[in-house]
Design an enzyme around this catalytic site. Structure first.
Site, mmCIF file in Angstrom:
data_model
loop_
_atom_site.group_PDB
_atom_site.id
_atom_site.type_symbol
_atom_site.label_atom_id
_atom_site.label_comp_id
_atom_site.label_asym_id
_atom_site.label_seq_id
_atom_site.Cartn_x
_atom_site.Cartn_y
_atom_site.Cartn_z
ATOM 1 C CG HIS A 1 -8.894 13.154 -6.239
ATOM 2 N ND1 HIS A 1 -9.644 14.220 -5.831
ATOM 3 C CD2 HIS A 1 -8.817 12.327 -5.168
ATOM 4 C CE1 HIS A 1 -9.984 14.074 -4.563
ATOM 5 N NE2 HIS A 1 -9.497 12.931 -4.138
ATOM 6 C CB THR B 1 -15.917 8.996 -6.429
ATOM 7 O OG1 THR B 1 -17.089 9.414 -5.719
ATOM 8 C CG2 THR B 1 -15.270 10.220 -7.044
ATOM 9 C CB THR C 1 -5.903 15.832 5.695
ATOM 10 O OG1 THR C 1 -7.080 15.697 6.511
ATOM 11 C CG2 THR C 1 -6.282 15.597 4.257
ATOM 12 C CE LYS D 1 -13.844 13.145 -3.633
ATOM 13 N NZ LYS D 1 -12.799 12.373 -2.977
ATOM 14 C CB SER E 1 -0.892 -0.054 1.259
ATOM 15 O OG SER E 1 -1.663 1.111 1.394
ATOM 16 C CB THR F 1 -25.773 -0.709 2.548
ATOM 17 O OG1 THR F 1 -26.164 0.635 2.800
ATOM 18 C CG2 THR F 1 -25.011 -0.777 1.248
ATOM 19 C CB THR F 2 -30.820 1.000 1.040
ATOM 20 O OG1 THR F 2 -31.493 0.376 2.138
ATOM 21 C CG2 THR F 2 -31.838 1.412 0.000
HETATM 22 C C1 LIG Z 1 -13.009 11.367 -1.819
HETATM 23 C C2 LIG Z 1 -12.141 10.151 -1.949
HETATM 24 C C3 LIG Z 1 -12.679 8.872 -1.850
HETATM 25 C C4 LIG Z 1 -14.082 8.641 -1.393
HETATM 26 O O1 LIG Z 1 -15.002 8.928 -2.385
HETATM 27 P P1 LIG Z 1 -16.472 9.378 -1.949
HETATM 28 O O2 LIG Z 1 -17.291 9.079 -3.137
HETATM 29 O O3 LIG Z 1 -16.396 10.822 -1.589
HETATM 30 O O4 LIG Z 1 -16.844 8.547 -0.762
HETATM 31 C C5 LIG Z 1 -11.875 7.794 -2.156
HETATM 32 N N1 LIG Z 1 -10.586 7.942 -2.501
HETATM 33 C C6 LIG Z 1 -10.007 9.170 -2.564
HETATM 34 C C7 LIG Z 1 -8.586 9.284 -2.947
HETATM 35 C C8 LIG Z 1 -10.766 10.310 -2.272
HETATM 36 O O5 LIG Z 1 -10.203 11.512 -2.282
#
Ligand SMILES: *Cc1c(COP(=O)(O)O)cnc(C)c1O
Length: 426
Positions: A216, A244, A362, A247, A136, A276-277
């Site tokens: 990202h 995701t 962070t 974003k 990792s 989960t739903t």
């Molecule tokens: C924001 C983020 C996530 C989580 O995604 P969400 O859809 O907001 O839960 C996963 N990995 C990274 C690197 C992120 O910045």
């Protein structure tokens, strides 16, 4: 035991370390992106958001809103159940097909968030593999770390983007042992990019599986928004691509894409997927509309890159300590948690500019920063206003400008932007 006291002390500790988080009460305004209404102390003010992860403004795109509206009107608000118990709505099935196609993979699987997708997929894959060793990257997101922990598998952390270190760990484990390399494409706090091709080469050499977080990057890189793996023609070399919908795609949810058997195993074994739903159909339809738009439209990606570069140029020319970044992310070094919070507060209260402070844990201590995310909607005039506000704030709070920094303070940020125009000292 005095329970209340215990929680008070836990909170006090965060205050003492300047890590206590305060949320801004915001209301976004459709059609006026990146403007929003900010409510504080009984007042409502219009401000400019400079730290949104709705990177392309797709959350307000007409096609996305129309898809959500049409679907909520025809199918109602919620999914009504887990995926197994009547929650597999048709827009979700279409969304998973769209995602598999986006990454050139056989199958896709949608989760209620990106966080859940990492936590569920990494833990399930590593738990199913016998005696799996997880490798990792040290800067992996909290959701990936959570997945690694939950798997119960042995883990070794390799230094950020350090191929030699990764290789030595792979070699120690040997070709026979099951191995999963987990890493990100774009690291969101520094804006740097992983050496994906070289990691895939190492995975081949030592027979390891690869899992990449493209959160990202999806929507923003590659000819169809398939992320850095698409841009570099590497999607086929990575076993699992995670992303995701919350974003650049401007909605909500997370996903993985990969070979049919891997995806089916996660679908069948991951508690975070099963119990989960399901996502509401309106969200699934909105996400599909967003992905489809960005598959064929390059203009948002081009504009984002242009405005991000312009922001870097303008802020650097004003002697602000812009940290090196290979992407749309523009971090500005403050280097102190208290000053970082004060700068953020001042920008909001005095200049109507919202940039949330990024402090430990962070980012490493001493590298506290403001993280600016220009979108296609942050035009040149807004960038100029931002620069003036930052320069005023830096001077007022005595935060070092770039030319005033001691070289050692820049920590992990190898600067690449040459600075020629010193201005407005502290
Ligand atoms: C924001 C983020 C996530 C989580 O995604 P969400 O859809 O907001 O839960 C996963 N990995 C990274 C690197 C992120 O910045």
């Amino acid at each position: 035991m005095n329970y209340q006291r215990f929680f008070e002390e836990a909170i006090d500790q965060l205050h003492a370390e300047r890590r206590y988080r305060v949320f801004a009460d915001l209301e976004r305004i459709v059609g006026a992106f990146p403007r929003a209404i900010w409510r504080a102390e009984g007042e409502a003010r219009e401000i400019t958001v400079w730290c949104s992860n709705d990177y392309l403004g797709m959350g307000q795109h007409a096609d996305v809103i129309a898809a959500a509206q049409a679907t909520v009107s025809s199918m109602g608000s919620g999914a009504g159940g887990t995926r197994n118990i009547s929650g597999t709505n048709h827009p979700l099935v279409e969304l998973e097909r769209e995602l598999a196609d986006l990454h050139g993979k056989e199958a896709g699987l949608v989760f209620t968030s990106g966080f859940v997708s990492n936590e569920a997929a990494i833990s399930t894959i590593a738990r199913l593999l016998p005696n799996c060793l997880i490798l990792s990257d040290e800067l992996n997101h909290a959701s990936m770390i959570e997945g690694v922990r939950r798997s119960g598998a042995e883990k070794k952390v390799f230094r950020h983007n350090d191929l030699a270190h990764l290789e030595s760990l792979l070699a120690q484990a040997g070709r026979e042992r099951a191995k999963l390399i987990v890493f990100e494409s774009v690291y969101s706090m520094d804006g740097d990019i992983a050496p994906i091709a070289e990691i895939a080469d190492l995975a081949d050499k030592y027979n390891a599986m690869t899992y990449i977080d493209e959160v990202h990057a999806v929507g923003m890189y590659g000819a169809h928004g398939g992320g850095i793996t698409e841009r570099e023609g590497l999607a086929h070399r990575i076993d699992v691509i995670e992303g995701t919908l919350a974003k650049a795609f401007g909605t909500l949810g997370g996903y993985i894409a990969g070979k049919r058997e891997v995806i089916d195993a996660v679908r069948s074994y991951a508690p975070g997927f099963i119990f989960t739903t399901a996502l509401p159909p309106m969200i699934a339809a909105a996400a599909t509309a967003s992905i489809r738009h960005l598959k064929v439209s390059q203009s948002e990606r081009d504009a984002q890159q242009r405005q991000a570069q312009h922001t870097k140029d303008v802020l650097s020319a004003a002697d602000l300590p812009v940290m090196a970044s290979q992407t749309h992310i523009v971090p500005i070094l403050v280097g102190d948690p208290e000053l970082c919070k004060m700068a953020s507060d001042r920008l909001l209260a005095r200049h109507g500019i919202y940039i949330q402070p990024i402090n430990y844990p962070t980012v490493p201590r001493g590298t506290e920063r403001l993280r600016v995310t220009p979108t296609p909607f942050h035009d040149d005039a807004l960038i100029e206003t931002l620069k003036e506000a930052l320069v005023e704030t830096w001077a007022a709070l005595g935060i070092p400008f770039e030319s005033q920094r001691k070289p050692s303070v820049a920590a992990r940020s190898d600067r690449i932007v040459p600075l020629t125009v010193p201005k407005a000292g502290g």
